[in-house]
Design an enzyme around this catalytic site. Sequence first.
Site, PDB file in Angstrom:
ATOM      1  CG  HIS A   9      -2.091  -0.931   1.191  1.00  0.00           C
ATOM      2  ND1 HIS A   9      -1.933  -2.278   1.032  1.00  0.00           N
ATOM      3  CD2 HIS A   9      -3.418  -0.743   1.344  1.00  0.00           C
ATOM      4  CE1 HIS A   9      -3.112  -2.876   1.085  1.00  0.00           C
ATOM      5  NE2 HIS A   9      -4.032  -1.967   1.261  1.00  0.00           N
ATOM      6  N   GLY A  69      -0.589  -2.683  -5.736  1.00  0.00           N
ATOM      7  CA  GLY A  69      -1.532  -3.765  -5.466  1.00  0.00           C
ATOM      8  C   GLY A  69      -2.883  -3.229  -5.028  1.00  0.00           C
ATOM      9  CG  HIS A  70      -5.737  -0.854  -2.213  1.00  0.00           C
ATOM     10  ND1 HIS A  70      -6.552   0.014  -2.926  1.00  0.00           N
ATOM     11  CD2 HIS A  70      -6.504  -1.324  -1.197  1.00  0.00           C
ATOM     12  CE1 HIS A  70      -7.749   0.057  -2.339  1.00  0.00           C
ATOM     13  NE2 HIS A  70      -7.752  -0.750  -1.306  1.00  0.00           N
ATOM     14  CG  HIS A  89      -9.992  -5.672  -2.633  1.00  0.00           C
ATOM     15  ND1 HIS A  89     -10.118  -4.305  -2.644  1.00  0.00           N
ATOM     16  CD2 HIS A  89     -10.042  -6.036  -1.325  1.00  0.00           C
ATOM     17  CE1 HIS A  89     -10.221  -3.858  -1.402  1.00  0.00           C
ATOM     18  NE2 HIS A  89     -10.176  -4.890  -0.587  1.00  0.00           N
ATOM     19  CD  GLU A 114     -11.601  -6.537   2.566  1.00  0.00           C
ATOM     20  OE1 GLU A 114     -12.068  -6.143   3.628  1.00  0.00           O
ATOM     21  OE2 GLU A 114     -10.624  -6.011   2.008  1.00  0.00           O
ATOM     22  CD  GLU A 166     -14.231  -2.288   2.275  1.00  0.00           C
ATOM     23  OE1 GLU A 166     -13.817  -3.353   1.762  1.00  0.00           O
ATOM     24  OE2 GLU A 166     -13.501  -1.347   2.619  1.00  0.00           O
ATOM     25  CB  CYS A 174     -14.437   1.437   0.881  1.00  0.00           C
ATOM     26  SG  CYS A 174     -13.763   2.160   2.356  1.00  0.00           S
ATOM     27  CB  CYS A 233     -10.777   1.711   4.498  1.00  0.00           C
ATOM     28  SG  CYS A 233     -11.586   0.121   4.692  1.00  0.00           S
ATOM     29  CB  CYS A 234     -15.902   1.876   5.993  1.00  0.00           C
ATOM     30  SG  CYS A 234     -15.629   0.404   4.967  1.00  0.00           S
TER      31      CYS A 234
END
Length: 648
Positions: free
Chosen positions: A163, A212-213, A274, A326, A342, A344, A410-411
């Site tokens: 990340h 990766g994200h 994801h 996820e 989720e 997000c 994160c949310c």
Amino acid sequence: MTMHAWKAQPVGTILRLAAAGLLLAASTAVGAAPDGKPLKAVPFNEVKITSSFWKPRIEANTTGTLAQCLRQCEQTGRLANFARAGRLQEGPFQGTYFDDSDVYKVIEGAAYCLAHHRDPKLEARIDEIIDWIAAAQQPDGYLNTYYTLVKPQERWTDLFQMHEMYCAGHMFEAAVAYAAATGKTKLLDVARRKADHIDATFGPGKRFGYSGHEEIELALVKLGRATGEQRYLDLARWLIDVRGTGPTPGQGDRDPVYIQAHKPIRQQDDVVGHAVRAMYLYAGVADVAALTGDADLFKVMESIWNSVVRRKMYVTGGVGSRHGGEAFGEDYELPNDTAYCETCAAIGLVLWNQRLLLLHGESRFADVVERAMYNGILSGVSLDGERFFYVNPLSSRGTHHRQPWYKTACCPTNLVRFVPSVGGYVYATDERGVWVNLYVASQARITGPAGGLRLTQETDYPWSGKAELKLEPEKPGAFELRCRVPGWCRKAAFRVNGEAVDPPVRDGYAVISRTWKAGDEVELELDMPIERVQAHPAVVNNRGRVALQRGPVVYCVEAVDHGGRAFDLILPRHAPLSAVPQPQLLGGVVTLRGKAHRVPPLDWADRLYQPVAECREVDLTAIPYYAWDHREPGEMTVWLPEAGGLEP
Ligand code: FUB
Ligand code: ZN
């Protein structure tokens, strides 16, 4: 401004762009969509929300969500990590390796709150945090508290998992927002140095790798637009182009499907992996497509959109059905009780669809924005703004509750930046006119093709389909007023200055063309009946079931309204339902009332099966899905078994 015309902008330009609100737009499409209709969103700070639905939520975002996020960032060591990395404090890294991103998202949310209302105390607090962030930046521009404090020798070695680019992206977004809201550029300078560091490390002829994200892609475009720095836009494009063309550092035998790197972007046609990552990626792809006019990327967007919206999206606008990874599941794999959805991911869906709306000017994208906003996103936050769902299932036994915080936060930190920016989704302009994308009571200052315009919208939406638009152009001018006819609406009526008109509907927008003058009024009435909605038969768990929807709001039933049980309610197909305003309930809602059938409680001691019993008629009350879990815990379901589908 096209991509080719860009050159580095001095800080003065950033401040002018900020003053013009250009950096606060939910997204700004520039460049040519294949159909040649790019729109520009009217930024939220030009839209004063007066809606009795949204205003309390924006206030609760400041008093509840933002306060909670700041408190939690402090208590969990997220803030201290910056002070420690900057040697202002002694101590180890606390938390998880992507926690820096939460601090950046909270700053972005705070910036939007400050853009609504300049609160010196809040601003001083954020300035202090920014000082710590700046202190944590390394001489070469690198900034990530986890690596600086824990693994300084291992920077950029595991892009698949760790990340670093994701955190950088959130910092870029925060920096742009804070500069736009306050005119202060300290964080923006930090962001530029960090972006320069990444640009010096990765790219053609430099190191290969992609995050990766995903998130940095859309953020680099934002930073590039804010600063006029072409290199950031080029880097965003490169990161998208190289994705899936080879393993990213740290990938090893990890599954590239999880990060949407199983194929190069131009070969992708099905949404996988994801869900939050996918939504951020495609938002970034839409940004790059807007800048470059790359027809291949537009094609990819269309296929992926069909995959998401026609086969993998819940009726609530939730996406990502699987807990494992996820992730998106197979087509029509949309279980209700184990739905992941989720918060997000629903926000990401909105970010992406808003960009597509601005590129194409078709209301199907606004339909998705609206569906997610009123349902899958709003369910993520309690009415007081202080508790959050990470996972948003469509049915529950009564054990799933909003929490004040999560270790992976994160949310909450996405909600804190999303809610105050809602005004940025309401209006847009293009060279032909002004677009009303959402019905939200508001007063907007708009620069349209015929000059300045004040537009006042009065409506009780989402509870009523009536809206009145009052136009006050600075001088009379000819332009189109495009009013969205939502996908859920089967009949819409329009009046201009009291006279019925029958405007053509193009791409889901009623187009009213005339020379507008101050005081002109448009009334519109969107027929908003209660609808029973059914799912595609391939969604096996919803066979024989219906969901209730009125306008953009999806409903659910809760045990608390039905004597402690909700799973045994059966809705007769032709049972009349009525919409009942209940201003005192759940912050003010319209409930749906009628009669349902219910299987009486039977004696199940020592039995697994027994003959069916006659149903009884009971009162049914459905509440908006977003408002569930605010009263006594118990069963909740969106999809109700239906009885008697034959014509009466
Ligand atoms: O990895 C950062 C965030 O945490 C993701 O976006 C969420 O899905 C959660 O995994
Ligand atoms: Zn999240």
